[in-house]
Design a protein around this motif. Structure first.
Motif, PDB file in Angstrom:
ATOM      1  N   ILE A 185       0.841  -1.207   0.000  1.00  0.00           N
ATOM      2  CA  ILE A 185       0.000   0.000   0.000  1.00  0.00           C
ATOM      3  C   ILE A 185       0.873   1.252   0.000  1.00  0.00           C
ATOM      4  O   ILE A 185       0.613   2.206  -0.749  1.00  0.00           O
ATOM      5  CB  ILE A 185      -0.946  -0.009   1.219  1.00  0.00           C
ATOM      6  CG1 ILE A 185      -1.978  -1.149   1.071  1.00  0.00           C
ATOM      7  CG2 ILE A 185      -1.655   1.332   1.369  1.00  0.00           C
ATOM      8  CD1 ILE A 185      -2.815  -1.387   2.301  1.00  0.00           C
ATOM      9  N   LEU A 186       1.924   1.258   0.825  1.00  0.00           N
ATOM     10  CA  LEU A 186       2.821   2.414   0.877  1.00  0.00           C
ATOM     11  C   LEU A 186       3.514   2.628  -0.472  1.00  0.00           C
ATOM     12  O   LEU A 186       3.657   3.769  -0.936  1.00  0.00           O
ATOM     13  CB  LEU A 186       3.868   2.223   1.977  1.00  0.00           C
ATOM     14  CG  LEU A 186       3.348   2.312   3.417  1.00  0.00           C
ATOM     15  CD1 LEU A 186       4.455   1.967   4.407  1.00  0.00           C
ATOM     16  CD2 LEU A 186       2.804   3.708   3.700  1.00  0.00           C
ATOM     17  N   VAL A 239       1.042   4.215  -2.833  1.00  0.00           N
ATOM     18  CA  VAL A 239       0.856   5.643  -2.533  1.00  0.00           C
ATOM     19  C   VAL A 239       2.031   6.442  -3.075  1.00  0.00           C
ATOM     20  O   VAL A 239       1.852   7.487  -3.716  1.00  0.00           O
ATOM     21  CB  VAL A 239       0.706   5.853  -1.010  1.00  0.00           C
ATOM     22  CG1 VAL A 239       0.740   7.342  -0.672  1.00  0.00           C
ATOM     23  CG2 VAL A 239      -0.597   5.236  -0.520  1.00  0.00           C
ATOM     24  N   GLN A 298       1.884   9.272  -6.132  1.00  0.00           N
ATOM     25  CA  GLN A 298       2.031  10.657  -5.700  1.00  0.00           C
ATOM     26  C   GLN A 298       3.336  11.308  -6.155  1.00  0.00           C
ATOM     27  O   GLN A 298       3.408  12.531  -6.249  1.00  0.00           O
ATOM     28  CB  GLN A 298       1.966  10.730  -4.163  1.00  0.00           C
ATOM     29  CG  GLN A 298       0.637  10.294  -3.571  1.00  0.00           C
ATOM     30  CD  GLN A 298      -0.507  11.219  -3.942  1.00  0.00           C
ATOM     31  OE1 GLN A 298      -0.322  12.428  -4.067  1.00  0.00           O
ATOM     32  NE2 GLN A 298      -1.691  10.657  -4.137  1.00  0.00           N
TER      33      GLN A 298
END
Length: 664
Positions: free
Chosen positions: A375-376, A379, A383
């Motif tokens: 998940i990190l 992200v 981004q």
């Protein structure tokens, strides 16, 4: 309809998930490669911890060593020990009030009747001596033929442990073919425990079995039997939960209060040994207390000395072992490459007595850690730019490594260090590689697009600095040129489509080459018309001069094409050109689906009106352009013209070309 941006997002997500699964698959398919790498990474935590007084595990000085070392034989002045001497040390340790004396030996056969008898009597009188045995071990239960039970098997049958089992024990080690200390000594002792130690794939002793499944019952390890007896825990108060724990119910140290001790174990019933450190630390201090066998043996010569030893060793668990140079019973542990394996047993005892257990993260915990990392990574990928994503991924690897170290050092939790780091690293590499390839493709498409509108030198600058054409619209003074072929629409109605295409392609190729020579920008092709401007995206202080000189060459080239085409029976090419200089808005105009780098404004419209009013094969310019080029090219003033959108006629000039030049 999926947009390019959405494709990039889904590609990044897919690559991240695929990278994590790929590394997981590699660890599963090649455990002999990756498991040792991971274990050796964790070993560095052991090494770091053993060098720190604040972090080093506590040493319970109840556990001591009695070493048969090189010094022993020097002191005794002979090269071997007999069983009379062993018997004397058993008696001495008993008189010194040791709690337990555990001998890291098994004595499989008798040697001499008198020596053996003395040894058996000493062990029986001491009532605290333990000896070893060995098994062959299999991960699956071996097939055993029916035969007469040997004396070893009879002894083991009588001393088997019936522990409480909660769960499936199929993955616990199965023991067979026992080799025990000879039965008379075994019966006289307080018990036997197996000396087998299991090493990891790279040969390092990091974990140790506590129980083997022997036939339908269990048999304890050398260290586990001793520590259970020391804590007063009988087999019926031992609860085994495979892949979870071994619980010692109501364990009580001498003089202490009872409480449960829960020992984490793996699927095979191994404990992770929480080593204190190497045999001897860098500062020269031994990790545990060691006494020489010869000193214990000779203590019986002096009653006072024997009592003094009682003050030193009373209540201790004495591990008696051979550690002289050349002894085969050594191996690597995380903090020491040449570690006496008897010290593995003492570290097991110390781990249990201090209840300072290491615990491996469960499969579920590891999966949750990896899910968080996925998940990190998603992200970060969604981004950040490629450069910042790379830095972010490296930062995530560093943070994870630090977190794993902290969990080990302060939480006694062992997580898989290498796999998540490789997963993050591979995910970062694949996403950045994909972005690079994708960006290169986009750049190539962009470059080819730019080449149709900008000269090569400008294209190179734009590729290095795309903001030249992606910035917001700006108002600038530029020079705009419109050209149009006279009567081409009428003539083209008589031609086949491919003939029209060939004529226009040849014409436009020639015109664009001239425009690019003077570093102009092709705005658009409008049928047989052409719109170009000068002064942007690269600033050109002489944009008017460049534009007019380009127009002159364009007319000259048209005359060449006209002569050749007429000779070939083709269209008699004649072109009108209009040029105006003024302030216009320049930038990317259009919609999200289609953008065009163009110019807008009244002065653009005026240039187009001038082209419509220009003489055939001539160039018409307005007042501002004239002011900027009058010293560079020959001109003549024309009658003012009335153009749409302006109330008053405007001053116009003709740039003289070819037969329009005045006689010299």
């Amino acid at each position: 309809m999926i947009t390019s941006n959405q494709r990039t997002i889904w590609a990044a997500i897919t690559l991240i998930v695929a990278s994590f699964l790929t590394v997981y698959l590699l660890f599963w398919l090649l455990p002999n490669v990756f498991e040792p790498w991971n274990a050796q990474t964790i070993d560095q935590f052991f090494v770091f911890r053993s060098n720190s007084d604040a972090l080093r595990p506590a040493y319970d000085s109840t556990v001591v060593h009695v070493d048969i070392s090189d010094r022993t034989f020097e002191a005794l002045e002979h090269s071997y020990l007999n069983r009379f001497q062993y018997a004397q040390v058993v008696r001495n340790l008993a008189e010194m009030q040791t709690a337990l004396q555990i001998w890291d030996f098994y004595f499989p056969a008798k040697t001499n009747l008198q020596e053996d008898s003395a040894f058996v009597v000493a062990a029986g009188n001491a009532r605290n001596a333990y000896f070893g045995l060995a098994f062959k071990v299999a991960e699956e239960r071996p097939s055993l033929s029916k035969r007469q039970l040997s004396r070893a098997e009879q002894y083991l049958e009588m001393t088997k442990w019936n522990v409480q089992i909660v769960g499936d024990t199929r993955e616990l080690y199965h023991a067979y073919d026992p080799l025990i200390t000879f039965p008379e000594l075994a019966v006289a002792s307080q018990g036997l425990g197996f000396l087998n130690l299991s090493f990891d794939r790279d040969g390092v002793y990091r974990r140790a079995p506590l129980l083997y499944r022997y036939k339908e019952s269990f048999y304890p390890s050398f260290a586990f039997r001793a520590v259970c007896d020391y804590l007063g825990v009988t087999p019926d108060r031992i609860i085994v939960k495979p892949l979870a724990s071994i619980t010692l119910k109501d364990a009580r140290r001498p003089g202490g209060s009872p409480h449960d001790i829960v020992i984490p174990i793996d699927h095979s019933g191994n404990i992770l040994v929480n080593y204190i450190g190497p045999l001897v630390r860098d500062d020269g201090v031994e990790s545990m207390l060691h006494y020489d066998f010869a000193r214990i043996l000779r203590a019986s010569d002096d009653r006072t000395e024997l009592e003094d030893w009682g003050d030193e060793l009373g209540g201790k668990i004495a591990v008696v072992s051979e550690v002289r140079t050349g002894a085969a019973d050594v191996g690597p542990i995380p903090t020491d490459n040449h570690f006496p394996l008897s010290n593995v047993h003492s570290n097991i005892i110390n781990t249990i007595l201090t209840e300072n257990f290491l615990r491996e993260a469960s499969s579920l915990e590891t999966a949750l850690i990896e899910l968080v990392l996925i998940i990190l990574m998603m992200v970060l990928a969604l981004q950040l730019s490629s450069r910042n994503f790379s830095f972010g991924s490296v930062g995530l690897i560093i943070v994870y490594f630090a977190a794993a170290a902290l969990l080990f050092l302060y939480g006694n939790v062992v997580v898989n260090v290498l796999r998540p780091m490789l997963q993050v690293g591979l995910a970062a590499f694949t996403v950045v590689a994909y972005r690079y390839v994708n960006e290169q493709k986009e750049k190539e498409v962009l470059r080819r697009t730019f080449e149709a509108y900008f000269p090569p030198t400008v294209v190179r600058k734009i590729m290095l600095n795309p903001s030249l054409v992606t910035a917001a619209g700006q108002k600038k003074e530029l020079t705009v040129l419109f050209s149009d072929i006279k009567s081409f629409t009428t003539y083209s109605s008589t031609l086949a489509p491919d003939e029209i295409q060939k004529l226009l392609n040849e014409y436009f190729d020639s015109m664009v080459e001239i425009v690019f020579k003077y570093e102009g920008t092709v705005d658009k092709f409008m049928g047989d018309g052409l719109m170009v401007f000068f002064g942007d995206p690269e600033p050109q202080p002489d944009h008017a001069v460049r534009c007019v000189k380009a127009a002159i060459e364009m007319q000259q080239k048209c005359r060449e094409l006209k002569a050749r085409w007429v000779q070939e029976g083709k269209f008699p090419l004649m072109v009108r050109i209009g040029i105006n200089t003024g302030y216009v808005v320049v930038g990317n105009m259009g919609s999200d689906r289609r953008l065009s780098y163009t110019v807008l404004g009244a002065d653009v419209n005026l240039a187009q009106r001038l082209e419509a009013n220009a003489p055939v094969e001539g160039i018409m310019i307005a007042q501002r352009t004239y002011e900027l080029v009058k010293d560079h090219v020959p001109t003549r003033q024309l009658e003012p013209v009335k153009v749409k959108g302006l109330d008053e006629p405007i001053k116009v000039y003709e740039v003289l070309v070819g037969d329009r030049l005045p006689p010299s």
